[in-house]
Design a protein around this motif. Structure first.
Motif, PDB file in Angstrom:
ATOM      1  N   HIS A 171      92.895  76.260  23.487  1.00 48.02           N
ATOM      2  CA  HIS A 171      91.996  75.292  24.118  1.00 48.02           C
ATOM      3  C   HIS A 171      92.024  75.466  25.626  1.00 48.02           C
ATOM      4  O   HIS A 171      93.056  75.813  26.213  1.00 48.02           O
ATOM      5  N   SER A 172      90.862  75.239  26.238  1.00 49.13           N
ATOM      6  CA  SER A 172      90.756  75.332  27.693  1.00 49.13           C
ATOM      7  C   SER A 172      89.835  74.223  28.197  1.00 49.13           C
ATOM      8  O   SER A 172      88.672  74.146  27.801  1.00 49.13           O
ATOM      9  N   GLU A 173      90.370  73.362  29.047  1.00 50.95           N
ATOM     10  CA  GLU A 173      89.563  72.278  29.609  1.00 50.95           C
ATOM     11  C   GLU A 173      88.437  72.841  30.476  1.00 50.95           C
ATOM     12  O   GLU A 173      87.290  72.391  30.405  1.00 50.95           O
ATOM     13  N   LYS A 174      88.750  73.845  31.292  1.00 50.23           N
ATOM     14  CA  LYS A 174      87.731  74.455  32.144  1.00 50.23           C
ATOM     15  C   LYS A 174      86.656  75.144  31.293  1.00 50.23           C
ATOM     16  O   LYS A 174      85.468  75.061  31.588  1.00 50.23           O
ATOM     17  N   GLY A 175      87.117  75.806  30.242  1.00 59.67           N
ATOM     18  CA  GLY A 175      86.162  76.471  29.361  1.00 59.67           C
ATOM     19  C   GLY A 175      85.225  75.488  28.680  1.00 59.67           C
ATOM     20  O   GLY A 175      84.033  75.759  28.528  1.00 59.67           O
ATOM     21  N   LEU A 176      85.755  74.344  28.278  1.00 59.30           N
ATOM     22  CA  LEU A 176      84.933  73.329  27.623  1.00 59.30           C
ATOM     23  C   LEU A 176      83.881  72.781  28.577  1.00 59.30           C
ATOM     24  O   LEU A 176      82.729  72.540  28.173  1.00 59.30           O
ATOM     25  N   GLU A 177      84.231  72.593  29.844  1.00 55.86           N
ATOM     26  CA  GLU A 177      83.262  72.108  30.826  1.00 55.86           C
ATOM     27  C   GLU A 177      82.123  73.116  31.012  1.00 55.86           C
ATOM     28  O   GLU A 177      80.952  72.738  31.119  1.00 55.86           O
ATOM     29  N   LYS A 178      82.449  74.382  31.043  1.00 54.57           N
ATOM     30  CA  LYS A 178      81.411  75.417  31.174  1.00 54.57           C
ATOM     31  C   LYS A 178      80.561  75.492  29.912  1.00 54.57           C
ATOM     32  O   LYS A 178      79.354  75.756  29.971  1.00 54.57           O
ATOM     33  N   LEU A 179      81.184  75.231  28.773  1.00 55.27           N
ATOM     34  CA  LEU A 179      80.444  75.233  27.514  1.00 55.27           C
ATOM     35  C   LEU A 179      79.426  74.092  27.490  1.00 55.27           C
ATOM     36  O   LEU A 179      78.320  74.241  26.958  1.00 55.27           O
ATOM     37  N   LYS A 180      79.788  72.969  28.080  1.00 55.87           N
ATOM     38  CA  LYS A 180      78.850  71.838  28.170  1.00 55.87           C
ATOM     39  C   LYS A 180      77.652  72.194  29.048  1.00 55.87           C
ATOM     40  O   LYS A 180      76.509  71.827  28.745  1.00 55.87           O
ATOM     41  N   ILE A 181      77.901  72.899  30.141  1.00 57.32           N
ATOM     42  CA  ILE A 181      76.801  73.331  31.016  1.00 57.32           C
ATOM     43  C   ILE A 181      75.889  74.297  30.272  1.00 57.32           C
ATOM     44  O   ILE A 181      74.655  74.222  30.368  1.00 57.32           O
ATOM     45  N   TYR A 182      76.503  75.214  29.518  1.00 56.56           N
ATOM     46  CA  TYR A 182      75.728  76.161  28.696  1.00 56.56           C
ATOM     47  C   TYR A 182      74.810  75.409  27.741  1.00 56.56           C
ATOM     48  O   TYR A 182      73.610  75.712  27.626  1.00 56.56           O
ATOM     49  N   PHE A 183      75.357  74.432  27.044  1.00 50.10           N
ATOM     50  CA  PHE A 183      74.571  73.655  26.086  1.00 50.10           C
ATOM     51  C   PHE A 183      73.445  72.895  26.776  1.00 50.10           C
ATOM     52  O   PHE A 183      72.308  72.851  26.286  1.00 50.10           O
ATOM     53  N   THR A 184      73.738  72.309  27.932  1.00 51.73           N
ATOM     54  CA  THR A 184      72.719  71.558  28.679  1.00 51.73           C
ATOM     55  C   THR A 184      71.567  72.456  29.113  1.00 51.73           C
ATOM     56  O   THR A 184      70.390  72.104  28.968  1.00 51.73           O
ATOM     57  N   LEU A 185      71.893  73.631  29.623  1.00 49.16           N
ATOM     58  CA  LEU A 185      70.853  74.563  30.064  1.00 49.16           C
ATOM     59  C   LEU A 185      70.006  75.045  28.892  1.00 49.16           C
ATOM     60  O   LEU A 185      68.791  75.213  29.021  1.00 49.16           O
ATOM     61  N   TRP A 186      70.640  75.283  27.750  1.00 46.87           N
ATOM     62  CA  TRP A 186      69.886  75.708  26.574  1.00 46.87           C
ATOM     63  C   TRP A 186      68.899  74.613  26.160  1.00 46.87           C
ATOM     64  O   TRP A 186      67.747  74.899  25.825  1.00 46.87           O
ATOM     65  N   CYS A 187      69.358  73.353  26.187  1.00 43.53           N
ATOM     66  CA  CYS A 187      68.470  72.242  25.834  1.00 43.53           C
ATOM     67  C   CYS A 187      67.316  72.111  26.832  1.00 43.53           C
ATOM     68  O   CYS A 187      66.182  71.813  26.452  1.00 43.53           O
ATOM     69  N   ILE A 188      67.606  72.338  28.116  1.00 36.74           N
ATOM     70  CA  ILE A 188      66.546  72.327  29.131  1.00 36.74           C
ATOM     71  C   ILE A 188      65.513  73.410  28.817  1.00 36.74           C
ATOM     72  O   ILE A 188      64.304  73.190  28.919  1.00 36.74           O
TER      73      ILE A 188
END
Length: 359
Positions: free
Chosen positions: A79-96
């Motif tokens: 698990h990586s807290e930093k990685g999870l935050e970047k994954l959230k940005i990835y998901f947000t951009l895909w939804c955009i």
């Protein structure tokens, strides 16, 4: 781990909205073909069809399945807290991207293609989201003391994906503009190859024994063939009719590959019917089509439209196998309910898109 689970649940809920939207537009276009039209200058038949196809290609299923590598790592207590935050940005951009894609298609901004009909410039949003996906994967990888081979392969594929996306979708040098006329066997080869790494991750996720992939030549040969076909189109020119069929026949390599993976992972119909049926349906549908084309050699059987339709037929059970794990399916508890729900919405999807795909 709890934060990751919470994120997956929210991502599941949000991406489900795009699935419902895609179903609605598919149903609307089916009604148009039956002679029922809405008095709207926006929800026209071409617009509805383009939105439906694009949301099915880029919406719920591919978006959720893109989390598979991270699910596997979380399962291995990586698990990586930093990685999870970047994954959230990835998901947000895909939804955009999905929102802008839908709005632009409803406004009539089409490329006149069978699929991938949205404006090429929107691919840059996807490529940008892919950068955060790469960074998230890299943050997770740093947690490993010894990096597994499948992680290294996933990283290489992910790094190549944004570049490949912008090249293949380019209206001048890309492949998409070439798919208006058949047999475009190289396109079929490329589309089918995208399922192989996903099936690998699903097999690894559900393996009943320690799984080590073998028969690497059976996926390397089609990959090299596809890269060669793309290079030929860009550097030399159009492929001949027989050359396209040659690349089409390379998909037969996937039969021994997937069967060997299932055997080595000790996955059987008894212990995982969803995944087994999914893979066999994928192989049967593709191989039946390839075999019929081998004898009949007519272009219609290998068009990109029928390719996508057959891929989608195998996805209802494939998706069920993905959601069996509790992180991937927070709502449905039992595998029976998961199968029923998945079967229902994929059958509705196929029914709503059956008429459009025959046009």
């Amino acid at each position: 781990m709890e934060k990751f689970s919470s994120f997956i649940q929210k991502a599941f809920a949000v991406s489900s909205l795009f699935l419902v939207l895609g179903l609605a537009f598919g149903f609307e276009y089916s009604l148009n073909l039956l002679g029922y039209f809405l008095p709207s200058s926006i929800i026209t038949a071409p617009n509805a069809r383009s939105v439906h196809v694009s949301l099915m290609l880029y919406g719920f299923v591919p978006l959720m399945l893109s989390f598979l590598p991270f699910v596997l790592m979380e399962k291995e207590h990586i698990h990586s807290e930093k990685g999870l935050e970047k994954l959230k940005i990835y998901f947000t951009l895909w939804c955009i991207f999905l929102v802008f894609m839908t709005l632009s298609l409803l406004m009539g901004v089409h490329r006149g293609l069978v699929f991938y009909d949205f404006a090429y410039e929107l691919n840059f949003i996807l490529a940008f989201s892919g950068l955060f996906y790469i960074l998230a994967l890299y943050d997770y990888i740093k947690v490993y003391k010894v990096i597994p081979l499948w992680i290294k392969v996933s990283l290489y594929l992910v790094i190549a994906s944004p570049i490949a996306l912008l090249v293949l979708m380019n209206p001048i040098i890309g492949q998409v503009e070439k798919t208006i006329q058949g047999p475009h066997g190289d396109n079929t080869l490329g589309m089918s190859f995208t399922l192989i790494p996903i099936f690998y991750l699903l097999i690894k996720l559900h393996a009943k024994e320690t799984f080590v992939a073998k028969y690497h030549a059976m996926w390397i040969i089609p990959l090299v063939g596809y890269i060669g076909s793309v290079a030929h189109r860009i550097l030399i020119g159009e492929l001949s009719y027989n050359q396209e069929w040659f690349f089409q026949y390379l998909t037969f390599c996937y039969v021994p590959l997937l069967l060997k993976w299932l055997k080595d992972a000790n996955i059987t119909f008894k212990n995982n019917p969803f995944l087994v049926i999914s893979i066999y349906s994928f192989l049967c549908l593709w191989m039946l089509r390839e075999t019929s084309c081998l004898y009949q050699r007519f272009d219609g059987c290998s068009t990109a439209m029928t390719s996508l339709l057959r891929m989608r037929t195998s996805l209802w059970v494939w998706e069920s196998s993905s959601w069996q794990w509790r992180w991937f399916h927070p709502i449905l508890k039992s595998s029976t309910n998961a199968l029923l729900c998945s079967f229902t919405h994929w059958v509705l999807l196929l029914c709503s898109s059956l008429f459009p795909w025959r046009v």
